[in-house]
Motif scaffolding. Structure first.
Motif, PDB file in Angstrom:
ATOM      1  N   GLU A   1      27.998   3.673   2.685  1.00  0.00           N
ATOM      2  CA  GLU A   1      27.226   3.061   1.736  1.00  0.00           C
ATOM      3  C   GLU A   1      27.506   1.673   1.576  1.00  0.00           C
ATOM      4  O   GLU A   1      26.808   0.616   1.280  1.00  0.00           O
ATOM      5  CB  GLU A   1      27.343   3.908   0.775  1.00  0.00           C
TER       6      GLU A   1
ATOM      7  N   THR B   1      26.533  -0.668   4.280  1.00  0.00           N
ATOM      8  CA  THR B   1      25.231  -0.837   4.364  1.00  0.00           C
ATOM      9  C   THR B   1      24.648  -1.711   3.381  1.00  0.00           C
ATOM     10  O   THR B   1      23.858  -2.769   3.433  1.00  0.00           O
ATOM     11  CB  THR B   1      24.653   0.594   3.918  1.00  0.00           C
ATOM     12  N   GLN B   2      25.307  -1.880   2.329  1.00  0.00           N
ATOM     13  CA  GLN B   2      25.128  -2.926   1.106  1.00  0.00           C
ATOM     14  C   GLN B   2      25.762  -4.298   1.591  1.00  0.00           C
ATOM     15  O   GLN B   2      24.891  -5.240   1.437  1.00  0.00           O
ATOM     16  CB  GLN B   2      25.911  -2.425  -0.206  1.00  0.00           C
TER      17      GLN B   2
ATOM     18  N   SER C   1      31.424   3.460  10.923  1.00  0.00           N
ATOM     19  CA  SER C   1      32.017   3.696   9.315  1.00  0.00           C
ATOM     20  C   SER C   1      33.124   4.572   9.344  1.00  0.00           C
ATOM     21  O   SER C   1      34.111   4.332   8.758  1.00  0.00           O
ATOM     22  CB  SER C   1      30.784   4.565   8.903  1.00  0.00           C
TER      23      SER C   1
ATOM     24  N   GLY D   1      21.496  -3.934   3.969  1.00  0.00           N
ATOM     25  CA  GLY D   1      20.844  -2.808   4.030  1.00  0.00           C
ATOM     26  C   GLY D   1      20.744  -2.263   5.472  1.00  0.00           C
ATOM     27  O   GLY D   1      20.058  -1.074   5.454  1.00  0.00           O
ATOM     28  N   SER D   2      21.269  -2.779   6.517  1.00  0.00           N
ATOM     29  CA  SER D   2      21.508  -2.317   7.658  1.00  0.00           C
ATOM     30  C   SER D   2      22.556  -1.239   7.610  1.00  0.00           C
ATOM     31  O   SER D   2      23.666  -1.568   7.764  1.00  0.00           O
ATOM     32  CB  SER D   2      21.386  -3.454   8.856  1.00  0.00           C
ATOM     33  N   ARG D   3      22.380   0.218   8.114  1.00  0.00           N
ATOM     34  CA  ARG D   3      23.258   0.966   8.045  1.00  0.00           C
ATOM     35  C   ARG D   3      23.994   0.916   9.329  1.00  0.00           C
ATOM     36  O   ARG D   3      23.223   0.951  10.404  1.00  0.00           O
ATOM     37  CB  ARG D   3      22.790   2.261   7.686  1.00  0.00           C
TER      38      ARG D   3
END
Length: 341
Positions: free
Chosen positions: A208, A211-212, A224, A216-218
């Motif tokens: 998360e 992503t931020q 991760s 916004g692109s995970r």
């Protein structure tokens, strides 16, 4: 340095808001106490700063202090609070105030310890005034004995409309471990005290954050997981890694060398992948992978904290891991099916 948001800390922030409301909204005149513990870099100071910044109504007074780095001295916390502050209007003996503020012109003779402690408490009372106030104690583990006594006294001081927020590493990191244990016990023993322990972020929480950071692109799951493994889920290490590779794509977090000062010892995860776990142990394991504390896991699964503690101990024994983070890493590496309600 790029800041890491409050991912994974929503529950703690809400709890701090409730503690503040107990002082600000109800007109409570005795202190409310919150104790936050956790390892270095886990985000204690960041959590406190975010909470205080978001408090509503705004605190009339915020007093924040910490120990002097590498050289603790008597009443460090209060000296830090008084630093740069106009104390001319305080109704206190000038020589005592100079000593408490650690001024270079302070007289060599000082008051008896008990008298000086009472004057230190009075100093805080005068600064708080009618309140409501927030008293922030950073790095309790690094404070001198006089400051530890003062903080404990403030926690039970009558007619002090304040929220006392204390952040500390484990007593094993303390300047005076036994005194820190006693101070934490006194603080946590105050009626209604809130106790929070911050653990590392889980894989999903690291994802998360990424992503931020990347608009916004995970990122891919492998990225991760690799970032979580490299940083141990430690927010400070994650922030430093992101800063070291700012302006590059998420793959750089995996391919580029880890900054030397952030390299973690390799986790012991050589346990057999076929360790036999009960259904409940798999559920608890899922909570650990998600970065939950024992208290959070107990709430999620509808069982007692004591029962969760027993399951965590069993997981450590069965997997041969030395910590909660290593158990979670073992689960991810061996793709053990986990679940949390």
């Amino acid at each position: 340095m790029m800041p890491v948001s409050m991912v994974g800390r929503a529950g703690e922030l809400a709890e701090l808001d409730r503690a503040w409301a107990a002082v600000a909204d109800t007109g409570r005149q005795s202190p409310a106490v919150t104790v936050i513990t956790g390892a270095a870099g886990v985000g204690k100071s960041l959590l406190v700063a975010a909470a205080v910044e978001g408090f509503s109504p705004r605190p009339a007074v915020v007093l924040c202090g910490a120990a002097r780095v590498h050289d603790p001295a008597p009443y460090d916390w209060l000296a830090a609070v008084l630093s740069g502050r106009d104390t001319g209007g305080l109704d206190l003996p000038a020589d005592a105030l100079a000593w408490l503020a650690q001024q270079p012109t302070a007289p060599r003779e000082r008051y008896a310890p008990g008298t000086l402690l009472r004057l230190a408490v009075r100093t805080v009372r005068l600064l708080v005034g009618a309140g409501p106030a927030v008293l922030v104690v950073e790095d309790l583990h690094a404070l001198d004995p006089a400051s530890l006594n003062l903080v404990a006294e403030l926690a039970t001081a009558p007619e002090l409309p304040a929220l006392l927020v204390v952040a500390s590493r484990p007593p094993s990191d303390a300047v005076a471990p036994e005194l820190t244990v006693r101070a934490l016990a006194r603080l946590c023993g105050v009626r209604g005290a809130v106790r929070q322990h911050l653990g590392p972020l889980g894989v999903a929480e690291v994802a998360e954050v990424l992503t931020q950071v990347y608009d916004g692109s995970r990122p891919a799951e492998r990225v991760s997981l690799a970032v979580w493994q490299r940083t141990g889920g430690n927010p400070y290490a994650l922030t430093e890694l992101l800063a070291a590779h700012a302006g590059q794509g998420p793959d750089a977090l995996v391919r580029r060398p880890m900054p030397e000062h952030l390299r973690l010892p390799a986790a012991r995860v050589a346990a057999p992948p076929d360790a036999e776990l009960t259904g409940r142990e798999e559920e608890v394991l899922g909570c650990l992978v998600a970065g939950m504390s024992n208290k959070q896991a107990a709430r999620a699964l509808g069982i007692s904290v004591r029962t969760v503690t027993v399951h965590v101990s069993n997981l450590l024994r069965k997997t041969g891991a030395a910590s909660r983070t290593e158990v979670a890493l073992w689960a991810v590496q061996h793709r053990v099916p986990t679940s949390s309600r």
